[in-house]
Design an enzyme around this catalytic site. Structure first.
Site, PDB file in Angstrom:
ATOM      1  CE  LYS A 138      30.984  77.136  68.440  1.00 29.00           C
ATOM      2  NZ  LYS A 138      29.564  76.919  68.260  1.00 29.00           N
ATOM      3  CE  LYS A 164      30.812  72.400  61.476  1.00 31.54           C
ATOM      4  NZ  LYS A 164      30.103  73.433  62.239  1.00 31.54           N
ATOM      5  CG  ASP A 166      28.816  77.396  64.818  1.00 37.13           C
ATOM      6  OD1 ASP A 166      29.223  77.814  65.902  1.00 37.13           O
ATOM      7  OD2 ASP A 166      28.236  76.303  64.682  1.00 37.13           O
ATOM      8  CD  GLU A 167      24.996  75.697  64.228  1.00 35.88           C
ATOM      9  OE1 GLU A 167      26.165  75.258  64.269  1.00 35.88           O
ATOM     10  OE2 GLU A 167      24.441  76.272  65.180  1.00 35.88           O
ATOM     11  CG  HIS A 255      26.055  71.339  61.358  1.00 35.03           C
ATOM     12  ND1 HIS A 255      24.884  71.330  62.060  1.00 35.03           N
ATOM     13  CD2 HIS A 255      27.010  71.763  62.219  1.00 35.03           C
ATOM     14  CE1 HIS A 255      25.107  71.736  63.296  1.00 35.03           C
ATOM     15  NE2 HIS A 255      26.380  72.003  63.423  1.00 35.03           N
ATOM     16  NE  ARG A 256      23.537  65.583  65.263  1.00 38.37           N
ATOM     17  CZ  ARG A 256      23.327  64.653  66.169  1.00 38.37           C
ATOM     18  NH1 ARG A 256      22.672  63.549  65.846  1.00 38.37           N
ATOM     19  NH2 ARG A 256      23.766  64.791  67.397  1.00 38.37           N
ATOM     20  CE  LYS A 295      26.422  73.011  72.356  1.00 41.81           C
ATOM     21  NZ  LYS A 295      26.971  74.296  71.942  1.00 41.81           N
ATOM     22  CB  SER A 325      30.368  68.330  67.304  1.00 46.58           C
ATOM     23  OG  SER A 325      30.286  69.718  67.446  1.00 46.58           O
ATOM     24  N   GLY A 327      29.622  70.785  73.029  1.00 51.80           N
ATOM     25  CA  GLY A 327      30.055  70.920  74.425  1.00 51.80           C
ATOM     26  C   GLY A 327      31.309  70.139  74.758  1.00 51.80           C
ATOM     27  N   GLY A 350      33.671  75.902  71.847  1.00 51.91           N
ATOM     28  CA  GLY A 350      33.994  76.532  73.126  1.00 51.91           C
ATOM     29  C   GLY A 350      35.127  75.822  73.835  1.00 51.91           C
TER      30      GLY A 350
END
Ligand code: CAP
Ligand code: MG
Length: 400
Positions: A138, A164, A166-167, A255-256, A295, A325, A327, A350
């Protein structure tokens, strides 16, 4: 050839009976249409779907529909989806309909499944039981390759097992994939010489299906030890092409992103469970399935069963590692492990990079929260002599 059984929650339109509505799904997805036709032949009857059962459920019903195995082209996931999750969603005779799950006969599972699976990924990291801890770089986009590698280095020093992309990060001009990959792998090598700990880096090779194998091969040539694909934006075929190619000898993190467009509404769309079964079939080694308390909107009792679809026995296919994964932060770890067990990858973006003392401290706090939970010690107690955890709990508390 065995039949494929599909379970649908549905709400009939006001002027339609439940059995008529269920029949409409059956007809539309096998041999029928909205009216009788002159071209039907008697021999087609063997391909007619059958409504096995309808039972009341909440504001609607659950229909069990039996699709003759013969209407499926064995091994063609796209065609499977065109039947089990096709036109039916648009039928006017239904006010809402959701595909809940599927039972697939062995003849329709000619797939090899994950190359590594949970056991294989654990072997790479050197674990047997504890949850793996991962982080997502991030900010999700924008860092230069060098700064991406610096963040990865800090996370590795802090004790993550997995880093990883991010998507939404792939091969943009501000962070070219090959340059990022080489810099991250160099930094992970440095971290490993300091910590002795192996860390996987899932580089996001999401791209069009006819280019993804080449993208994966090039990444492996440059040192990649794990690949990542966004399955719903790239397509099941892209993941399958990558996973089934013999030259791809590293695990695949799936990842979805976009899933909530169809999984979120409890009355209409496609639940995660049938999708999770398909991702396992085509070879996903790890797959996001949600959290017990993070989250993202979720139906947490569904997540438990979705993870079981990834881990339960399935015609000898290896297990897919459920990725928790969205939040997450150290204060949520006990509830995630209590709810989802230890065969999970706890992934925090985060919740690691937002730690008041930085990324390495955030990673340490996540590992400390896992250790405390496995030792059945309350986090606040464990935090007395684990400074990074104490600082994380002060910032985010124990449970959202
Ligand atoms: C988490 C994440 C993941 C979501 C995906 C994000 O970041 O990287 O993509 O968890 O959701 O972009 O939000 P944070 P799911 O840890 O900072 O929330 O796993 O439900 O598919
Ligand atoms: Mg993300």
């Amino acid at each position: 050839m065995g039949d494929l059984i599909a379970y649908y929650y549905f709400k009939p339109r006001e002027d339609t009976t439940p059995s008529r509505a269920a029949e409409a799904i059956c007809e539309e997805e096998t041999t029928g249409t909205w009216t009788g036709i002159s071209t039907r032949q008697s021999y087609i009857k063997r391909l007619d779907g059958v409504v096995d059962e309808i039972k009341p459920e909440k504001e609607g019903y659950i229909a069990t529909i039996r699709y003759p195995g013969e209407i499926f082209e064995s091994g063609n996931i796209a065609q499977y989806l065109s039947v089990i999750a096709g036109n039916l969603f648009g039928l006017k005779s239904l006010n809402a309909v959701r595909l809940l799950d599927i039972n697939i006969p062995e003849e329709l599972v000619p797939f090899k499944g994950p190359k590594f699976g949970i056991t294989g990924v654990r072997r790479l990291i050197g674990t047997t039981k504890r949850p793996h801890v991962g982080t997502i770089i991030k900010p999700k986009v924008g860092l230069t390759p060098a700064d991406t590698a610096a963040v990865a280095y800090e996370a590795a020093l802090g004790g993550v097992d997995l880093i990883k992309d991010d998507e939404t990060l792939t091969n943009q001009q501000f962070c070219p994939l090959h340059e990022r990959l080489q810099k991250v792998m160099d930094k992970l090598d440095s971290a490993r010489s300091e910590t002795g700990h192996m860390v996987l880096y899932a580089v996001n090779v999401t791209t069009r299906p006819d280019k993804i194998v080449e993208a994966g091969q090039k990444a492996i040539e440059l040192g990649a030890n794990m690949l990542m694909v966004d399955v719903f934006t790239a397509g099941f075929g892209a993941v399958q092409a990558l996973a089934e190619d013999h030259s791809i000898k590293v695990p695949i993190h799936v990842h979805r992103t976009m899933h909530a467009a169809f999984t979120r509404n409890p009355e209409h769309g496609i639940a995660m469970r049938p999708l999770a079964r398909l991702v396992r079939m085509i070879g996903g080694d790890q797959l996001h399935t949600g959290t017990a308390g993070g989250k993202m909107s979720h139906i947490s009792e569904e997540v438990v069963a979705d993870n079981e679809a990834l881990k339960g026995s399935f015609y000898g296919l290896k297990q897919t590692f459920p990725v928790v994964s969205g939040g997450l932060h150290p204060g949520l770890v006990p509830n995630e492990i209590k709810t989802l067990g230890t065969d999970i990858v706890l992934q925090a973006g985060g919740g690691i990079h937002g730690h008041p003392d930085g990324t390495a401290a955030g990673a340490r706090a996540m590992r400390q929260a896992v250790d405390a939970t496995l030792e059945s010690i309350p986090l606040h107690e464990y935090a007395h002599d684990h400074y990074e955890l104490e600082r994380a709990l002060k910032q985010w508390g124990v449970r959202r």
